[in-house]
Each structure stands twice: as C-alpha cells, then as structure tokens.
Write a protein that holds these residues in place. Structure first.
Motif, PDB file in Angstrom:
ATOM      1  N   ASP A 202       0.834  -1.218   0.000  1.00  0.00           N
ATOM      2  CA  ASP A 202       0.000   0.000   0.000  1.00  0.00           C
ATOM      3  C   ASP A 202       0.866   1.265   0.000  1.00  0.00           C
ATOM      4  OD1 ASP A 202      -2.234  -1.553   0.004  1.00  0.00           O
ATOM      5  OD2 ASP A 202      -2.453  -1.508   2.213  1.00  0.00           O
ATOM      6  N   LEU A 203       1.975   1.201   0.721  1.00  0.00           N
ATOM      7  CA  LEU A 203       2.852   2.375   0.757  1.00  0.00           C
ATOM      8  C   LEU A 203       3.405   2.678  -0.631  1.00  0.00           C
ATOM      9  CD1 LEU A 203       4.340   4.541   2.394  1.00  0.00           C
ATOM     10  CD2 LEU A 203       6.108   2.835   2.877  1.00  0.00           C
ATOM     11  N   LYS A 204       3.857   1.657  -1.336  1.00  0.00           N
ATOM     12  CA  LYS A 204       4.371   1.859  -2.678  1.00  0.00           C
ATOM     13  C   LYS A 204       3.293   2.404  -3.597  1.00  0.00           C
ATOM     14  CE  LYS A 204       7.596   1.445  -5.790  1.00  0.00           C
ATOM     15  NZ  LYS A 204       8.805   2.255  -5.759  1.00  0.00           N
ATOM     16  N   ARG A 205       2.137   1.780  -3.500  1.00  0.00           N
ATOM     17  CA  ARG A 205       1.025   2.244  -4.329  1.00  0.00           C
ATOM     18  C   ARG A 205       0.684   3.701  -4.010  1.00  0.00           C
ATOM     19  NH1 ARG A 205      -4.053   2.622  -3.183  1.00  0.00           N
ATOM     20  NH2 ARG A 205      -3.791   1.407  -1.272  1.00  0.00           N
ATOM     21  N   LEU A 206       0.687   4.011  -2.716  1.00  0.00           N
ATOM     22  CA  LEU A 206       0.365   5.391  -2.312  1.00  0.00           C
ATOM     23  C   LEU A 206       1.394   6.392  -2.857  1.00  0.00           C
ATOM     24  CD1 LEU A 206      -1.421   7.311  -0.684  1.00  0.00           C
ATOM     25  CD2 LEU A 206      -0.034   6.770   1.335  1.00  0.00           C
ATOM     26  N   SER A 207       2.671   5.966  -2.830  1.00  0.00           N
ATOM     27  CA  SER A 207       3.712   6.870  -3.344  1.00  0.00           C
ATOM     28  C   SER A 207       3.509   7.144  -4.823  1.00  0.00           C
ATOM     29  CB  SER A 207       5.095   6.257  -3.109  1.00  0.00           C
ATOM     30  OG  SER A 207       5.331   6.094  -1.736  1.00  0.00           O
TER      31      SER A 207
ATOM     32  N   ILE B 263       0.567   9.487  -5.286  1.00  0.00           N
ATOM     33  CA  ILE B 263       0.912  10.894  -4.957  1.00  0.00           C
ATOM     34  C   ILE B 263       1.700  11.531  -6.096  1.00  0.00           C
ATOM     35  CG2 ILE B 263       2.294  12.346  -3.409  1.00  0.00           C
ATOM     36  CD1 ILE B 263       1.538  10.425  -1.152  1.00  0.00           C
ATOM     37  N   GLU B 264       2.674  10.779  -6.608  1.00  0.00           N
ATOM     38  CA  GLU B 264       3.483  11.304  -7.700  1.00  0.00           C
ATOM     39  C   GLU B 264       2.635  11.572  -8.930  1.00  0.00           C
ATOM     40  OE1 GLU B 264       6.956  12.694  -9.431  1.00  0.00           O
ATOM     41  OE2 GLU B 264       6.481  12.152  -7.370  1.00  0.00           O
ATOM     42  N   ARG B 265       1.726  10.671  -9.237  1.00  0.00           N
ATOM     43  CA  ARG B 265       0.878  10.848 -10.415  1.00  0.00           C
ATOM     44  C   ARG B 265      -0.049  12.062 -10.264  1.00  0.00           C
ATOM     45  NH1 ARG B 265      -1.320   6.419 -10.172  1.00  0.00           N
ATOM     46  NH2 ARG B 265      -3.353   7.001  -9.356  1.00  0.00           N
TER      47      ARG B 265
ATOM     48  N   LEU C 124       1.920  15.302 -10.610  1.00  0.00           N
ATOM     49  CA  LEU C 124       2.217  15.593 -12.007  1.00  0.00           C
ATOM     50  C   LEU C 124       0.979  16.102 -12.735  1.00  0.00           C
ATOM     51  CD1 LEU C 124       4.538  12.575 -12.893  1.00  0.00           C
ATOM     52  CD2 LEU C 124       5.223  14.930 -12.481  1.00  0.00           C
ATOM     53  N   ASP C 125      -0.185  15.461 -12.451  1.00  0.00           N
ATOM     54  CA  ASP C 125      -1.439  15.944 -13.063  1.00  0.00           C
ATOM     55  C   ASP C 125      -1.719  17.395 -12.664  1.00  0.00           C
ATOM     56  OD1 ASP C 125      -1.718  13.521 -14.259  1.00  0.00           O
ATOM     57  OD2 ASP C 125      -3.073  12.695 -12.719  1.00  0.00           O
ATOM     58  N   TYR C 126      -1.504  17.633 -11.389  1.00  0.00           N
ATOM     59  CA  TYR C 126      -1.783  18.992 -10.904  1.00  0.00           C
ATOM     60  C   TYR C 126      -0.870  20.023 -11.572  1.00  0.00           C
ATOM     61  CZ  TYR C 126      -2.403  22.922  -7.777  1.00  0.00           C
ATOM     62  OH  TYR C 126      -2.645  24.170  -7.268  1.00  0.00           O
ATOM     63  N   LEU C 127       0.410  19.658 -11.700  1.00  0.00           N
ATOM     64  CA  LEU C 127       1.347  20.599 -12.347  1.00  0.00           C
ATOM     65  C   LEU C 127       0.992  20.818 -13.806  1.00  0.00           C
ATOM     66  CD1 LEU C 127       4.722  19.411 -10.808  1.00  0.00           C
ATOM     67  CD2 LEU C 127       3.429  21.467 -10.249  1.00  0.00           C
ATOM     68  N   GLU C 128       0.550  19.756 -14.486  1.00  0.00           N
ATOM     69  CA  GLU C 128       0.137  19.890 -15.879  1.00  0.00           C
ATOM     70  C   GLU C 128      -1.069  20.809 -16.008  1.00  0.00           C
ATOM     71  OE1 GLU C 128      -1.025  17.056 -19.724  1.00  0.00           O
ATOM     72  OE2 GLU C 128      -0.636  16.184 -17.739  1.00  0.00           O
TER      73      GLU C 128
ATOM     74  N   ILE D 258      13.081  10.242   0.986  1.00  0.00           N
ATOM     75  CA  ILE D 258      12.786  10.868  -0.311  1.00  0.00           C
ATOM     76  C   ILE D 258      12.792  12.375  -0.119  1.00  0.00           C
ATOM     77  CG2 ILE D 258      11.101  11.120  -2.156  1.00  0.00           C
ATOM     78  CD1 ILE D 258      10.143   8.330  -1.565  1.00  0.00           C
ATOM     79  N   TYR D 259      13.678  13.082  -0.839  1.00  0.00           N
ATOM     80  CA  TYR D 259      13.758  14.546  -0.747  1.00  0.00           C
ATOM     81  C   TYR D 259      13.071  15.148  -1.957  1.00  0.00           C
ATOM     82  CZ  TYR D 259      17.272  14.022   2.912  1.00  0.00           C
ATOM     83  OH  TYR D 259      17.904  13.741   4.056  1.00  0.00           O
ATOM     84  N   ILE D 260      12.149  16.092  -1.686  1.00  0.00           N
ATOM     85  CA  ILE D 260      11.440  16.779  -2.761  1.00  0.00           C
ATOM     86  C   ILE D 260      11.899  18.219  -2.741  1.00  0.00           C
ATOM     87  CG2 ILE D 260       9.213  17.439  -3.691  1.00  0.00           C
ATOM     88  CD1 ILE D 260       8.006  15.051  -2.337  1.00  0.00           C
TER      89      ILE D 260
END
Length: 659
Positions: free
Chosen positions: A516-521, A524-526, A529-533, A657-659
C-alpha cells in the motif's frame, strides 16, 4: 579918445544889465494825486503865477475847481492867489511842498467837468477820499465803485488775461469794509470781478465819470468840515461847506445836517476874530453866530464860502465866451471820442470776429487735416484690410477644402468608430464572458486546491501510519534475523539476498501495508504531475487572456473602457489571490522531507514489485513562480516571467525521499 572910451563903458553897462535880469528863484514841489513835479519860481511870484504854471504843465483849463494846499501847524490852508508866495505863512523847507487838489466841487459832475484831465483829477481825489474814509460809502457801493475803478485802469475784462489774483496789489476797498465783513482777498476779488465783467465796452473816461456820478450822491461828498461851537467854551458842532451851501451837523452825525443855509439864502458872511456870523437874506430870519478854535479857521471858512458862492452864482448865469468855447470843444471832443470809441469798438468787434473766423478756419482746417489724415489712415487700413480679406478668403477657401476633406475623413472615422464600437461591444461581451469563465476556473482551482490540501492531510496521516508499520515490520525482521541468522549480526553484508534466500515465504508474513505504501507513493506522484500539468495549462490560458486584455485596453482607452478592464483584472486577481496552503510550500522554496523507510533497506526490489530499489530517480517538474509575493498562484495583468524549480525524488540509503 572919446570913441575908445565909449565902447568900454557900454560893455560894463551890458554886464550889469545881465546881472539884473537874472532873478532869484526858489524851488517848489507840486504833488498831485498820482504824480510829483518840481518848479523853479521867482521870488516875486504870487500864488496865481505858481498856480498858472502848474495848470499849464497839466494842460488844465478848468482851473477854478483847484488850488494849492499846504499844511501849517496842523491846519490845511490854501495858497492865496493875490499874494506873493514867500509872503504867506508857508513851510520853511527846500523845496517847498504844495498839494495840487480840488478846492471846490461841482454840483453835477457830468455837466460841469468838461475836460478829461479835470475828470481824471477829480476821480483820483474822490477815490482817495473814499479809501481814506474821509467820505463814507456803503459796502455795496464800494464794490461797485471798485469795479469802475478797475475798468478805468485795466480796460475790458478778459478772463484769459485777467487771471485770479490780478487785483492783489490794488487798493480798492476801505479798510473799514474789509474789517466789517472779514472776507478773504479772493472773495472780494470775485465780487469785484463779477461787476467788472459787466462793464465791458466802457472807455476809461466813461468809467471815471460813472464813478464820480455815484460818488456825488454820497452825503459827505465835497463837504469840508470844521469844528465849531455856539459859545466860546464848547465845540459840540460841525460846520460843513460844500457847493450847495453851509450846513450845521452834530459832532457824531456827519450825514444829516441839523440846519442848512443855501447860498441863495445867505446875504452876508463875516467874522470877527474867532466869531463867525451868517446873515440870511431874509432880514426877519435869525442871524447865526458861532465860534471857531482859531482865527485862521475863520479865514479858511470864509475863503471856502466865497469860492463856493461865486461858483454857485456862476452856474446860474449865462456862460462866458470862454466857458462856451470850452463846452463846445468838450462836446466836439466827446463826439469825436464817441465816434472814435465806436470806430474802435467796431474795429475791435471786427477784429474779434476776424479772430473768431480765423480760429474757426484754423479749427476747420485742423479738422479737415485731421479728417484727411483719418481718411488716409482709413484708406491704408482699408487696403490692408482688403489684402487681409483676400488672404483670409484664400485661407478660408483652403480651409473649406480642408474642412470638406476633414468632414469626409470624419464621416469615415465616424463609420469606422461605429463599426469599432460594435466590435468593441462584441469584444467586450466576449471578454466579459471570458472573464466570467476565468473567474469560474479560478473558483474551481481554489476548490481543487482546497480538496488537494485535504487529500494531502489524509496522505500525511497515511504516510505516518505507513512509517509506523514499516518500523514495526523492520523490527520484526530484525528479530527474525537474530533468531535464524545470528552470525549475520556481526557481518550484515553476508546476509542472503532475496534472490539467494531460499526460505519459506509462508513462514514470514510481510505486512500488506508495504504494498500500500508503494502504491500510495505512485498515486501521490501521479496526482502531483497531473496537478502541475493542469497548472501549466491554466497559466497558458491566463497568459492568453492577459494578452487579449492588454490589446483591448490599447484600443478602448478612447472609448472609456479602461477603468472597466482595470476593475475586471482586479476582480480576477482577487478571485485567484487565495492560494491553497499546500502550494505555499512550493512558492517559498521549502523542502518536504518524506521519510519512507523501507522494510528491507539492504535489498532492492524489482520494478514490478512494491519494494524499494536502489536506483536513483530524478524528476524535473516545472513549477510556476508568480510575481505575487502575497501567495498568488496565477500571474496578474502586468505579467511576469516564469522560472523552473527542480523537485528531486531520490532514494537514499537512509530511505528518505527529498522533494
């Protein structure tokens, strides 16, 4: 011998004869009212000789009115004609002074005074007596007499020549009158000048005669006063002698006599020392006797009475040939003077008319010259005006052409403006519609931001729970490792990998939350990216709107829509000014540390599994940095450039993970 001695004797006789013919003389000074004369008189001359000499010098023929007066011991005495001058009681002085004055006065000056010199001498003497207050005159009469005196001296009144103040040095009024009314010299001069202006055309002799005619009606005119008394001790009366008779006055009233004796009613006058007796012609009438102060006074009174009586009787007799000749000459002289005066007056009138005509001609000439000058100036002005009008006409014609051209251009501009106005209205409507759409997009973006913020909060909570589960799983894994592989604790690099480990998967149960953690990550990334687009698309859309608004603003500044677009842009800025809180992290440049601790940090997972891998993943995402420093997401109406910010998502050995 005889002939030689005879001439010598004749010569001696002629010298002695010359010495005898040179009589002894004495000097005499004659003082008239307006002049002084000196004469040399012989010692043997009588009073008549000296008097005739003075009359010849003056050109006077009416000698019976005048005499030579002198003052001796305070008494005015007249020189006797039938006695030698030096034998009389005269002042002992050199030269001997005598006053040539009128001794007797006429009853009617206009009839008796024939010569002009006689009139002039009487005028001067009577004027002096009035000014010296020897003859009383009312103030009104003195002003009138003064006006005649001014006419006799200055001639006709000329306001241009006789300016105010021209009578300042003339003595014209008695001091009594000046003290009585206390008027200024200018006021008296104004009164005299008012009468003086009315005497225009009167000659000098006529003015003097008019003066004497007024003066002869005064009560004290021609009267010689002597103090007398009815007894020897008191002098309470005055005796007056004039051309009409003898009058008795009171001491305080010299105007109205108490008693009068006309010459025709007097039979005899005599004196005895100080007593004087008047005997009337009527024998039944009372004889009047009085006493004077001195014997000389009685002699003087008697002398005046005799002279006035003789003149009185002469006036009532037929004139002598000499008098008739004098009167005829006087009439001729008056007629000649009258004609001369009329001629002079006519010439004067003609001269004045000629001067007036000359002045009128000069004035007319000046007027014509002025009119000619004005006409020339008007002609020049007309020519200049004609030239100006021609230029103006040409300019007006050109202006008319320009106006016609401008009118055509204005009509085209009007049509263009009408079309532009229609376009502007349509564009305005479209812009308003676009602005409403932008506002709706901004509202949706705000709502989306809020929703994303809430989801971020939930994700944070899930991330925290995942970290906690990972920690527990890691602890469990370590516990199992310690139990099964105790030698691996000292050498962790000797631990078997996932590929080499051959153990029973069923004995180790991984927590499903790692997946679930991997899926959640990835989710979030997807979503990020959608939001930035979407943000980039929205930014492009806003740039397009801004460029359109700026273009419209340039076109619509003349149509009054500039303020409207400012309001629209302001409302747009306010509508998008509320930036979500989770976007502030990117705007301020803060880093978000997400510690994703993997359950197996020493092993990497494949791409198909949910395990972490050791590969470094780097994502470059464009993030819009607006010109607002007040937490705004979208660029405003003035527009600024955008810059890119690098967001690194990196897998480290520390599982962070550094953003």
């Amino acid at each position: 011998m005889i002939w030689c001695g005879y001439p010598r004797k004749l010569k001696n006789m002629s010298i002695r004869g010359l010495k005898k013919k040179q009589p002894k003389t004495f000097k005499v000074k004659i003082i008239t009212v307006d002049a002084e004369m000196e004469f040399s008189c012989e010692m043997k001359w009588k009073g008549k000789d000296l008097f005739d000499l003075v009359c010849r010098a003056l050109g006077l023929r009416e000698t019976w009115f005048f005499g030579l007066q002198y003052t001796m011991k305070g008494i005015c005495t007249w020189l006797k004609m039938d006695k030698k001058v030096l034998d009389q009681e005269i002042p002992k002085e050199d030269p001997i002074s005598f006053h040539f004055l009128a001794k007797f006065y006429p009853e009617k000056v206009e009839e008796e005074l024939l010569q002009e010199i006689t009139q002039h001498l009487f005028f001067l003497q009577v004027k002096k007596q009035i000014l010296d207050e020897e003859i009383y005159c009312s103030p009104e009469a003195t002003v009138l007499l003064a006006s005649y005196a001014v006419q006799a001296k200055y001639g006709d009144y000329d306001p241009n020549f006789h300016e105010p103040g021209f009578l300042a040095h003339d003595e014209l009024l008695p001091k009594r009158v000046l003290r009585q009314y206390q008027l200024t010299a200018e006021m008296w001069e104004e009164k005299i000048t008012a009468w003086y202006a009315e005497h225009r055309g009167i000659a000098r002799d006529e003015a003097e005669m008019n003066y004497l005619k007024i003066a002869q009606d005064l009560e004290m005119y021609g009267v010689n006063y002597f103090p007398i008394a009815q007894n020897k001790n008191h002098t309470d009366l005055l005796l007056g002698v004039d051309a009409k008779g003898i009058h008795i006055y009171s001491i305080n009233n010299r105007f109205s006599p108490n008693k009068s004796f006309e010459w025709s009613a007097i039979r005899n006058i005599s004196y005895s020392e100080k007593e004087l007796t008047i005997k009337p012609l009527d024998k039944k009438a009372e004889v009047f006797k009085f006493f004077s102060s001195q014997l000389k006074v009685n002699k003087l009174i008697l002398q005046l009475c005799i002279g006035n009586h003789d003149l009185f009787m002469r006036r009532r007799k037929v004139d002598s040939i000499e008098i008739q000749q004098m009167k005829a000459q006087a009439r001729e002289e008056k007629a000649r003077k009258k004609m001369e005066n009329q001629r002079l007056a006519r010439e004067k009138q003609l001269r004045e008319e000629a001067e007036r005509a000359k002045e009128e001609l000069e004035r007319r000439l000046f007027q014509l010259e002025d009119e000619a000058r004005q006409a020339n100036e008007a002609l020049l002005r007309s020519q200049e005006a004609a030239e100006l009008l021609a230029e103006k006409a040409q300019i007006a014609e050109e202006e008319a052409k320009l106006l016609a051209q401008n009118a055509a251009e204005a009509e085209q501009e009007r049509q263009r403006l009408e079309i532009t106005a229609l376009k502007t209205k349509e564009e305005k409507r479209l812009m308003e519609q676009k602005m409403r759409e932008a506002e709706l997009i901004a509202v949706k973006l705000v709502k989306e931001s809020d929703r994303r913020a809430k989801e971020a909060e939930h994700l944070k909570q899930d991330l925290h729970e995942a970290r906690e589960a990972e920690r527990k799983a890691k602890q469990k894994l370590l516990d199992i490792t310690k139990l099964n592989y105790p030698h691996m604790i000292k050498y962790p690099q000797a631990l078997p990998t996932d590929r080499d480990a051959n153990f029973d998967k069923g004995s180790i149960k991984l927590d499903l939350k790692d997946i679930d953690l991997k899926r959640l990550s990835f989710e979030i990334e997807r979503e990020r990216l959608d939001y930035l687009e979407k943000s980039k698309k929205f930014e492009d859309r806003l740039k397009e709107l801004k460029s359109e608004i700026l273009a419209l603003k340039l076109e619509e500044k003349q149509s009054g829509l500039y303020s409207h677009w400012n309001e629209v842009l302001g409302s747009l800025d306010r509508s998008i000014g509320n930036t979500p809180s989770w976007m502030k992290t990117f705007e301020t440049g803060d880093s978000l540390d997400i510690n994703l601790q993997r359950p197996f940090p020493a092993y990497s997972l494949n791409t198909t599994s949910s395990w972490p891998c050791t590969n470094k993943i780097q994502h470059t995402v464009p993030v819009v940095k607006s010109s607002f420093e007040a937490n705004s997401l979208v660029a405003n109406s003035v527009g600024t450039g955008t810059r890119k910010q690098i967001i690194k998502v990196q897998q480290h050995d520390s599982d962070v993970i550094y953003i």
